[in-house]
Design a protein around this motif. Structure first.
Motif, PDB file in Angstrom:
ATOM      1  N   THR A   1       0.800  -1.224   0.000  1.00  0.00           N
ATOM      2  CA  THR A   1       0.000   0.000   0.000  1.00  0.00           C
ATOM      3  C   THR A   1       0.830   1.270   0.000  1.00  0.00           C
ATOM      4  OG1 THR A   1      -0.235  -0.111   2.416  1.00  0.00           O
ATOM      5  CG2 THR A   1      -1.992  -1.104   1.084  1.00  0.00           C
ATOM      6  N   SER A   2       2.159   1.179   0.241  1.00  0.00           N
ATOM      7  CA  SER A   2       2.982   2.388   0.207  1.00  0.00           C
ATOM      8  C   SER A   2       4.444   2.026   0.399  1.00  0.00           C
ATOM      9  CB  SER A   2       2.562   3.382   1.297  1.00  0.00           C
ATOM     10  OG  SER A   2       3.292   4.592   1.195  1.00  0.00           O
ATOM     11  N   ASP A   3       5.316   2.980   0.077  1.00  0.00           N
ATOM     12  CA  ASP A   3       6.727   2.936   0.462  1.00  0.00           C
ATOM     13  C   ASP A   3       7.012   3.902   1.612  1.00  0.00           C
ATOM     14  OD1 ASP A   3       7.567   1.025  -1.303  1.00  0.00           O
ATOM     15  OD2 ASP A   3       8.453   2.411  -2.743  1.00  0.00           O
ATOM     16  N   GLN A   4       5.973   4.437   2.229  1.00  0.00           N
ATOM     17  CA  GLN A   4       6.129   5.450   3.271  1.00  0.00           C
ATOM     18  C   GLN A   4       6.893   4.885   4.477  1.00  0.00           C
ATOM     19  OE1 GLN A   4       6.646   8.387   5.173  1.00  0.00           O
ATOM     20  NE2 GLN A   4       5.140   9.005   3.618  1.00  0.00           N
ATOM     21  N   GLN A   5       8.025   5.529   4.833  1.00  0.00           N
ATOM     22  CA  GLN A   5       8.869   5.049   5.926  1.00  0.00           C
ATOM     23  C   GLN A   5       8.586   5.716   7.260  1.00  0.00           C
ATOM     24  OE1 GLN A   5      12.534   5.216   2.987  1.00  0.00           O
ATOM     25  NE2 GLN A   5      13.165   4.268   4.897  1.00  0.00           N
ATOM     26  N   ASP A   6       7.802   6.794   7.272  1.00  0.00           N
ATOM     27  CA  ASP A   6       7.452   7.478   8.514  1.00  0.00           C
ATOM     28  C   ASP A   6       6.171   6.853   9.057  1.00  0.00           C
ATOM     29  OD1 ASP A   6       6.563   9.203  10.524  1.00  0.00           O
ATOM     30  OD2 ASP A   6       7.271  11.003   9.489  1.00  0.00           O
ATOM     31  N   PHE A   7       6.277   6.173  10.181  1.00  0.00           N
ATOM     32  CA  PHE A   7       5.122   5.445  10.705  1.00  0.00           C
ATOM     33  C   PHE A   7       3.958   6.370  11.015  1.00  0.00           C
ATOM     34  CE2 PHE A   7       7.340   6.777  14.505  1.00  0.00           C
ATOM     35  CZ  PHE A   7       6.362   6.956  15.463  1.00  0.00           C
ATOM     36  N   ARG A   8       4.234   7.638  11.325  1.00  0.00           N
ATOM     37  CA  ARG A   8       3.151   8.581  11.622  1.00  0.00           C
ATOM     38  C   ARG A   8       2.325   8.867  10.375  1.00  0.00           C
ATOM     39  NH1 ARG A   8       7.941   9.880  13.395  1.00  0.00           N
ATOM     40  NH2 ARG A   8       8.389  10.162  15.611  1.00  0.00           N
ATOM     41  N   LEU A   9       2.994   8.904   9.226  1.00  0.00           N
ATOM     42  CA  LEU A   9       2.303   9.202   7.978  1.00  0.00           C
ATOM     43  C   LEU A   9       1.635   7.978   7.370  1.00  0.00           C
ATOM     44  CD1 LEU A   9       4.843  11.651   6.287  1.00  0.00           C
ATOM     45  CD2 LEU A   9       2.791  12.192   7.609  1.00  0.00           C
ATOM     46  N   TYR A  10       1.980   6.795   7.882  1.00  0.00           N
ATOM     47  CA  TYR A  10       1.361   5.588   7.326  1.00  0.00           C
ATOM     48  C   TYR A  10      -0.090   5.434   7.775  1.00  0.00           C
ATOM     49  CZ  TYR A  10       2.142   1.361   4.624  1.00  0.00           C
ATOM     50  OH  TYR A  10       2.133   0.424   3.620  1.00  0.00           O
ATOM     51  N   ALA A  11      -0.465   6.063   8.874  1.00  0.00           N
ATOM     52  CA  ALA A  11      -1.819   5.870   9.405  1.00  0.00           C
ATOM     53  C   ALA A  11      -2.907   6.232   8.394  1.00  0.00           C
ATOM     54  CB  ALA A  11      -1.987   6.658  10.701  1.00  0.00           C
ATOM     55  N   PRO A  12      -2.892   7.433   7.780  1.00  0.00           N
ATOM     56  CA  PRO A  12      -3.961   7.724   6.816  1.00  0.00           C
ATOM     57  C   PRO A  12      -3.888   6.851   5.569  1.00  0.00           C
ATOM     58  CG  PRO A  12      -2.315   9.488   6.809  1.00  0.00           C
ATOM     59  CD  PRO A  12      -2.001   8.602   7.981  1.00  0.00           C
ATOM     60  N   ILE A  13      -2.690   6.388   5.190  1.00  0.00           N
ATOM     61  CA  ILE A  13      -2.566   5.495   4.038  1.00  0.00           C
ATOM     62  C   ILE A  13      -3.239   4.162   4.343  1.00  0.00           C
ATOM     63  CG2 ILE A  13      -0.932   4.214   2.612  1.00  0.00           C
ATOM     64  CD1 ILE A  13       1.045   6.551   3.042  1.00  0.00           C
ATOM     65  N   ALA A  14      -2.928   3.582   5.503  1.00  0.00           N
ATOM     66  CA  ALA A  14      -3.520   2.294   5.881  1.00  0.00           C
ATOM     67  C   ALA A  14      -5.027   2.412   6.072  1.00  0.00           C
ATOM     68  CB  ALA A  14      -2.864   1.779   7.155  1.00  0.00           C
ATOM     69  N   ALA A  15      -5.469   3.521   6.661  1.00  0.00           N
ATOM     70  CA  ALA A  15      -6.899   3.687   6.914  1.00  0.00           C
ATOM     71  C   ALA A  15      -7.687   3.871   5.623  1.00  0.00           C
ATOM     72  CB  ALA A  15      -7.126   4.879   7.847  1.00  0.00           C
ATOM     73  N   ALA A  16      -7.085   4.476   4.597  1.00  0.00           N
ATOM     74  CA  ALA A  16      -7.781   4.717   3.337  1.00  0.00           C
ATOM     75  C   ALA A  16      -7.644   3.560   2.360  1.00  0.00           C
ATOM     76  CB  ALA A  16      -7.260   5.993   2.684  1.00  0.00           C
ATOM     77  N   ALA A  17      -6.689   2.661   2.590  1.00  0.00           N
ATOM     78  CA  ALA A  17      -6.392   1.611   1.619  1.00  0.00           C
ATOM     79  C   ALA A  17      -7.614   0.785   1.210  1.00  0.00           C
ATOM     80  CB  ALA A  17      -5.283   0.699   2.155  1.00  0.00           C
ATOM     81  N   PRO A  18      -8.539   0.415   2.135  1.00  0.00           N
ATOM     82  CA  PRO A  18      -9.667  -0.415   1.714  1.00  0.00           C
ATOM     83  C   PRO A  18     -10.634   0.266   0.748  1.00  0.00           C
ATOM     84  CG  PRO A  18      -9.300  -0.620   4.075  1.00  0.00           C
ATOM     85  CD  PRO A  18      -8.473   0.531   3.607  1.00  0.00           C
ATOM     86  N   ALA A  19     -10.460   1.563   0.498  1.00  0.00           N
ATOM     87  CA  ALA A  19     -11.249   2.201  -0.554  1.00  0.00           C
ATOM     88  C   ALA A  19     -10.745   1.801  -1.930  1.00  0.00           C
ATOM     89  CB  ALA A  19     -11.202   3.727  -0.400  1.00  0.00           C
TER      90      ALA A  19
END
Length: 684
Positions: free
Chosen positions: A513-531
């Motif tokens: 779902t991403s290459d994002q390495q900042d765990f703080r910024l991964y939250a909205p990516i993970a939360a939006a992924a099921p869309a």
């Protein structure tokens, strides 16, 4: 027609009804076939207004009406009904243009709660014809109070959704006063070979007075979707590659055919979450699952925030030990395993053979160590890429690579293979077969790190058609590789999620779902992924680090638990308390993974904004749900009206402080502390 009327204002000439779906069409001698009813049942309200079902644009004739959309094509308006037939779960409607001789067969395939549409154009004339675009989906909805949802995306910031009233996007220009149709539209268009690199191939039109619609374009090549004001209706047009936006053209000799890229369409009796729920069910229905997919294993990968492309025996053995101790079931060695220690693994990639001198005792010894710890081994590949310094770059025929105007396409030190060419496919078949046989692999991470542009003009009337042909050949290659190796799982990764579409996801096991390495910024990516992807395919990285506090460790692990746990990090360096949090998260995910695979996403606080201080995702599995809440700002009280009367209990982490929940049998109110902090709750 009011949106809530149970029947359309045009009586259908023929209908097609399946459980949960009812379609009605009309036909006439002076107009094309129109879809006049789309509902969840014969007596349910229709979501659509009458509109022609397909548009076709040719070089000699574009649109029959001045506008900026791809609607109202001259050829499409001249199509006339020939016949229709229903077989199993597919309806086919055939039309013909008497002027050009083009014939179009429109296929409506039932898939779960939705429809998959595609149109096949046949040249029924005696001369060559050229197509510049063929729509995948055209559907109109009555005027009403609508909101449009669309997604923006980029590397490290995937899945940023927007929701706006349609009236703000398509202003009222007083069309009746001018006596013409409006020419306004809202459109999204892909760029190059990253199908989700800037915008997402999915949209939702929420109707506040009737059924809502959701759609997706199913291609890894170019695509375009638009919403246009069309008189008393709003029309959604969905296209694969087009001449106007993607340099697409295809030549048809007499008797030859071309089939549009598929589009998915779902109708939902409800708003945003109901529409995404229907889309989730549809995506599950079009997946080609194999018995091995049912395992849903926890995968450890050595890349993210860990080895970052430089594996060696010395570095891998401690990771293998700690990954097994944490509960991982597969261990994937990521990029760099094929590169000489002094070489450039990026520009030298392509032959996919073990680097000499990188692994003490050889790569097989490392793979054996993985198996000795009870895990299954995997390797990273970028199958379509050949580095400019790779020996393979000079071995394959020129036609086996993307080319433009006689020159081989190079992007950031990579050449792009064209899998329409038998030499390119043979190379990849040999690679996968050899690696599986030599190392006993059970997992491949297939990456795609460069945007190679609009495509290739080799054996194509337009570069966009070359790209479409390659992506279709890539999917065929992947399906054939799975047939030869039914025990092997294949992950789809496109520099994170830059090629995240259900053309390839319908046959892949997992999606990064991403290459994002900042765990703080991964939250909205993970939360939006099921869309964008079903929860059981949403490979969310969880990469705890010794530098994190225990609260930050739980925060980082939460993203993995709430999708498909994709583990990484130097787990052996963690404190005892951190290690316990990792093992607890892995165990919780294993307990829930098969329920997650049957869940639908719900966003109790709305789809997450990139800078939201509180982010939430619920995976609803019926009588039981998982609810993840991340705090990234100041302390707050958060009401959850969608959970009225349900019991909410903290499930992870058990050892850290409980977040207070008030509300009794009414609306739960969650006391969220200052972040970064996260909790996972069970909802009953």
């Amino acid at each position: 027609m009011a949106a809530t009327d149970p029947r359309p204002d045009v009586e259908p000439d023929f209908e097609w009804t399946l459980p949960g779906l009812h379609l009605g069409f009309d036909r006439a001698d002076d107009r094309p076939v129109r879809l006049v009813c789309l509902a969840t049942g014969a007596d349910a309200p229709s979501a659509v207004a009458p509109w022609a079902i397909v548009d076709v644009i040719t070089p000699g004739e574009h649109r029959a009406r001045n506008n900026q959309s791809l609607l109202h094509s001259g050829t499409g308006q001249r199509l006339r009904y020939v016949d229709h037939e229903a077989e199993d779960e597919e309806l086919r409607v055939r039309q013909r243009d008497p002027l050009t001789g083009l014939e179009v067969t429109s296929a409506f395939r039932a898939a779960g709660p939705g429809l998959q549409l595609r149109h096949t154009v046949r040249n029924g004339s005696e001369r060559e014809m050229v197509l510049l675009s063929v729509s995948s989906l055209v559907v109109a909805v009555p005027e009403g109070e609508h909101e449009l949802l669309w997604g923006e995306s980029e590397w490290l910031a995937e899945g940023r959704w927007r929701q706006r009233p349609l009236a703000e996007l398509l202003p009222d220009v007083n069309v009746p006063f001018h006596g013409q149709y409006s020419r306004g539209r809202f459109a999204l268009t892909s760029h190059g070979s990253w199908s989700s690199g800037s915008v997402l191939p999915t949209g939702v039109l929420v109707n506040h007075s009737g059924p809502s619609l959701a759609w997706q374009v199913e291609t890894s090549a170019g695509w375009h979707w638009e919403v246009a004001q069309t008189g008393a209706t709003v029309t959604v047009g969905v296209n694969g590659p087009t001449d106007m936006f993607h340099q697409f053209a295809v030549r048809l000799a007499p008797g030859e055919t071309f089939t549009s890229v598929p589009a998915g369409l779902c109708i939902a009796d409800g708003g945003r979450d109901a529409a995404f729920g229907a889309l989730t069910g549809y995506r599950r229905a079009i997946r080609e699952l194999r018995p091995v997919d049912a395992r849903l294993p926890v995968v450890y990968n050595d890349f993210m925030n860990t080895l970052m492309g430089w594996p060696t025996t010395e570095r891998l053995l401690p990771l293998i030990e700690s990954a097994a101790a944490a509960g991982a079931e597969y261990f994937c060695i990521d990029a760099g395993w094929f590169a000489e220690m002094e070489g450039n693994w990026w520009t030298g990639a392509g032959e996919w053979r073990e680097a000499q001198g990188r692994f003490a005792g050889g790569l097989l010894a490392v793979v054996d160590a993985i198996r000795d710890k009870g895990m299954r081994p995997g390797l990273w590949l970028e199958p379509e890429a050949v580095g400019v310094d790779s020996p393979l770059a000079g071995k394959l025929p020129e036609e086996a690579f993307f080319r433009r105007f006689g020159e081989r396409v190079e992007e950031a030190g990579h050449f792009q293979l064209d899998l329409r060419h038998p030499a390119a496919r043979a190379h990849l078949d040999e690679t996968v077969d050899r690696l599986v046989d030599e190392f006993g692999l059970a997992f491949f991470k297939l990456d795609y790190n460069t945007n190679s542009g609009v495509g290739t003009d080799v054996d194509a009337a337009g570069a966009g058609a070359g790209l479409l042909g390659h992506t279709r050949a890539f999917r065929d290659w992947l399906r054939a590789a799975q047939e030869r190796h039914p025990h092997v799982l294949f992950e789809n990764c496109g520099s994170g999620a830059m090629r995240m579409d259900y053309h390839v996801l319908s046959v892949a096991h997992l999606q990064s779902t991403s290459d994002q390495q900042d765990f703080r910024l991964y939250a909205p990516i993970a939360a939006a992924a099921p869309a964008s992807v079903v929860p059981e395919q949403a490979g969310n990285w969880a990469y705890p680090a010794a530098s994190m506090s225990v609260e930050e460790t739980a925060f980082a692990m939460t993203a993995g638990v709430i999708g498909r746990l994709y583990l990484s990090g130097f787990l052996g360096d963690l404190s005892v308390e951190q290690s316990s949090l990792v093992r607890e998260a892995v165990a919780l995910h294993k307990d829930w993974r098969h329920l997650i695979a049957a869940s639908t996403p719900v966003w109790p606080l709305g789809l997450p904004g990139w800078d939201d201080e509180v982010v939430a995702l619920q995976l609803d599995a019926g009588s039981r749900s998982l609810l993840a809440v991340w705090s990234r700002g100041a302390a707050a009280e958060v009401a959850l009206p969608g959970l009225r009367g349900r019991t909410v209990e903290q499930a992870y982490p058990i050892a850290l402080p409980q977040w207070a929940i008030r509300g009794g049998g009414g609306v739960p109110v969650l006391e969220v502390p200052a972040g970064p902090a996260a909790r996972i709750f069970t909802v009953r």
